[in-house]
Scaffold this motif. Sequence first.
Motif, short mmCIF file in Angstrom:
data_model
loop_
_atom_site.label_atom_id
_atom_site.label_comp_id
_atom_site.label_asym_id
_atom_site.label_seq_id
_atom_site.Cartn_x
_atom_site.Cartn_y
_atom_site.Cartn_z
N UNK A 27 8.93 -7.43 -5.34
CA UNK A 27 7.94 -7.69 -4.30
C UNK A 27 7.68 -6.42 -3.49
N UNK A 28 6.43 -5.98 -3.40
CA UNK A 28 6.12 -4.78 -2.62
C UNK A 28 6.49 -4.97 -1.16
N UNK A 29 6.92 -3.91 -0.50
CA UNK A 29 7.18 -3.96 0.94
C UNK A 29 6.14 -3.12 1.68
N UNK A 30 6.32 -2.92 2.97
CA UNK A 30 5.30 -2.21 3.74
C UNK A 30 5.13 -0.76 3.27
N UNK A 31 6.22 -0.14 2.79
CA UNK A 31 6.12 1.24 2.28
C UNK A 31 5.22 1.27 1.05
N UNK A 32 5.40 0.28 0.17
CA UNK A 32 4.56 0.18 -1.03
C UNK A 32 3.09 0.04 -0.64
N UNK A 33 2.80 -0.88 0.27
CA UNK A 33 1.41 -1.15 0.65
C UNK A 33 0.75 0.08 1.30
N UNK A 34 1.48 0.78 2.14
CA UNK A 34 0.93 1.99 2.77
C UNK A 34 0.52 3.00 1.70
N UNK A 35 1.38 3.18 0.69
CA UNK A 35 1.11 4.18 -0.35
C UNK A 35 -0.07 3.78 -1.23
N UNK A 36 -0.08 2.52 -1.70
CA UNK A 36 -1.16 2.13 -2.62
C UNK A 36 -2.51 2.01 -1.90
N UNK A 37 -2.49 1.62 -0.64
CA UNK A 37 -3.74 1.59 0.13
C UNK A 37 -4.27 3.01 0.33
N UNK A 38 -3.35 3.95 0.52
CA UNK A 38 -3.74 5.36 0.63
C UNK A 38 -4.37 5.85 -0.68
N UNK A 39 -3.81 5.41 -1.81
CA UNK A 39 -4.38 5.78 -3.12
C UNK A 39 -5.78 5.20 -3.29
N UNK A 40 -5.98 3.96 -2.84
CA UNK A 40 -7.31 3.36 -2.88
C UNK A 40 -8.29 4.15 -2.01
N UNK A 41 -7.80 4.65 -0.87
CA UNK A 41 -8.64 5.48 0.01
C UNK A 41 -9.09 6.73 -0.71
N UNK A 42 -8.15 7.39 -1.40
CA UNK A 42 -8.46 8.64 -2.09
C UNK A 42 -9.44 8.41 -3.24
N UNK A 43 -9.25 7.31 -3.96
CA UNK A 43 -10.11 7.01 -5.11
C UNK A 43 -11.39 6.28 -4.72
N UNK A 44 -11.40 5.77 -3.46
CA UNK A 44 -12.53 4.95 -2.97
C UNK A 44 -12.76 3.74 -3.87
N UNK A 45 -11.67 3.12 -4.31
CA UNK A 45 -11.76 1.92 -5.15
C UNK A 45 -11.66 0.69 -4.25
N UNK A 46 -12.80 0.24 -3.77
CA UNK A 46 -12.85 -0.86 -2.80
C UNK A 46 -12.28 -2.15 -3.37
N UNK A 47 -12.64 -2.46 -4.63
CA UNK A 47 -12.19 -3.71 -5.24
C UNK A 47 -10.68 -3.83 -5.25
N UNK A 48 -10.01 -2.77 -5.69
CA UNK A 48 -8.54 -2.79 -5.72
C UNK A 48 -7.96 -2.84 -4.31
#
Length: 547
Positions: free
Chosen positions: A170-191
Motif C-alpha cells: 500500500x502506497x504511503x504519503x511518501x509514495x504519493x508525493x513522489x508519483x504526483x510530482x512525476x505526473x506534474x513533470x509529465x503533465x499526465x492529468x489522467x494518471x
Amino acid sequence: MPKRNVMSCNILIGGFVQNGELGNARKVFDEMPDRNIATWNGMIAGLTDFECNEEALRVLYEMRGSGFYLDEFTLGSALRGCAGLRSLNAGRQIHAYAVKYGLEVNVVVGSSLAHMYIKSGSLAEGENVIKSMPVHSVAVYNTLITGRAQSGCNEEALNQYHIMKISGFKPDKITFVTVLSSCSQLATLGQGQQIHAEAIKSGATSSVSVLSSLISMYSRCGCFKDALKSFSETKIHDVVLWSSMIAAYGFHGMGKEAVELFNRMEKEELVPNDVTFLSLLYACSHCGLKDEGIKIFDLMTEKYKLAPQLEHYTCVVDLLGRSGRLEEAENVIRSMPVNVKADSIIWKTLLSACRKYKNADMAKKIAEEVIRVDPHDSASYVLLSNIQASAKQWHGVSDYRKAMRDKRVKKEPGVSWFEMKNQVHQFCMKDKSHPDSEKIKLYLKELTGEMKLLGYKPDYGSILHDMDLEEKEDDLGQHSEKLAIAFALMNTPDCIPIRIMKNLRVCNDCHVAIKYISAIKKREIIVRDTSRFHHFKEGQCSCGDYW
C-alpha cells in the motif's frame, strides 16, 4: 563531569540531540570513560539527522578504530550520511563491510544502501541492491520510485508505482508525493487524477506534503480550478500549502491574485519562507507587476530578514528586464553578495530582455557572460542568432552557428506533447514519425489559410536561415506546438479544452498563431512551456504582453 553510568549518558546524549543541542551531546560523548554500541549509534544518528555528515563518518571510523562492530543501525545512519554527501566511495566501503558481515540482506541496510547509491547518482547500483534483497517493503519501493523520479525517469517511476500496487504493497504519503510530482513533470492529468483518488481512499490527503503535491500537479497539468479546489477544501493552515497555491497563481499568470493570497497569509499570521517569496516574485515578474515585485523583495529582506538566494535575484532581474530597465537589471547581478554566484540562467534572463527590447550591443556583452559561465549552453547562441536574424544580418547568424559547431554545442530540439485517453502523443519539429503526420500537415495548411483571412502574418524573426518566404512559412508551420494542437483539434470534441506541453519557450509566431486558432475554432487552448502557462481563449492570451 560527575561520574555517570553508560545508560544515563546515552539518555543525556539522546535528549540533547532531540533538542538540537549537538554541542552538548558531543561534550557528553567525548567525556564518557566507557561507551557501548548504543552510545556510538546515538551520536552517529544525531549527527546525520542534523546533516553533519562528514563528522558522522569521522565518528564511524573512530568507532571501528575502538574495536566496535557495526550493526544495522550504525550502517543505516552512516549510509544516510554518505547519501547526504553524495559520496559513492565511502558508501561502497560501507557496502563492502555489510557484505563481509552478512548485513546487506537486512531491510534497513538494504534500503539505506539503495538510497545512498540512487542519491549519489548511481541508479543502476541502487536497483541491483534492491533486486538482491530477499524481502521488499514500502520503504524499498519508495526508494526505487524516488530514485527514478530524481533521475528524470518519471515514466519509469509511475510504472514502478503500479508494480508496487500489484505486489500488494500500500502506497504511503511518501509514495504519493513522489508519483504526483512525476505526473506534474509529465503533465499526465489522467494518471494524476487516478492517483488523487487512490490518495483519498488511503487517507493520505490529510498530509500537508500530499496536498501540496496535488495543488502542484493540477496546476502544472493546466487544471487551475482543480488546484484551487484542493487548496480551498483543506482546513490546514500551513505555509507550505499557501506557498504552493501562490506558485500556482504565478504559473498561470495571475499575479494580482498571488499578491492578494500573500496578504491573506500575513493576516492569518503565517510566516512566509524563502519559497513563498520566490513564488511571489515569479508571479509579479510574469504579470508586469514591477512595483509590487520590488516591494515584496524589500519586505523579504527588511521585515522577514531572509537572505535572498540566486533564484530570488533571478526573479528581480526578470522583473526589471521585462520592464525595459536593462541597466538596472545588470547592476543587480553585478552587485550580488560574494556568496551568491551568477549562473547562466540569470544571465540568460537578462539576455532574453535584451532581445525583447532589441538592444543588440548589450545582448552581445551579456551573451559573453553566459558563454563564460557555461560554454556549452545553446540558448545564448540561439538568442544572439535570433537578434542577428531579426536584423537580417545573416553573416552574424552564420558566425554564431559556426561557433556552435566548433564547440559541439547542440540546440535542444522543440518537443510538444498532448495526452489523450491516458496515451501521450509526442511531436517534434518537422517530425514525420507520427502515424497522422500527413493529415496533420494538410489540416495545418487549411487552418493557416483561415488565419490569414483574419489578418495573421507569419513572424519570420525566429528563422535562423536565409530562405525564401515560402520556405520560411513552411518552417514555421512545422513547429511542434502547432503539430500537437492540430492533432488535438482533429481528435477531440469541440467542447473540451486542449492542453499542450512544450519543453522550450513558445516562440512569438506560435503565440500569435494560437490566438487566431482559439478564435477560429472557438476552443480554449492551454499551453505550458518552460516559463509558464498560456491560456488562449477567443483570440486572447492570459499572459498579455508579459509572456
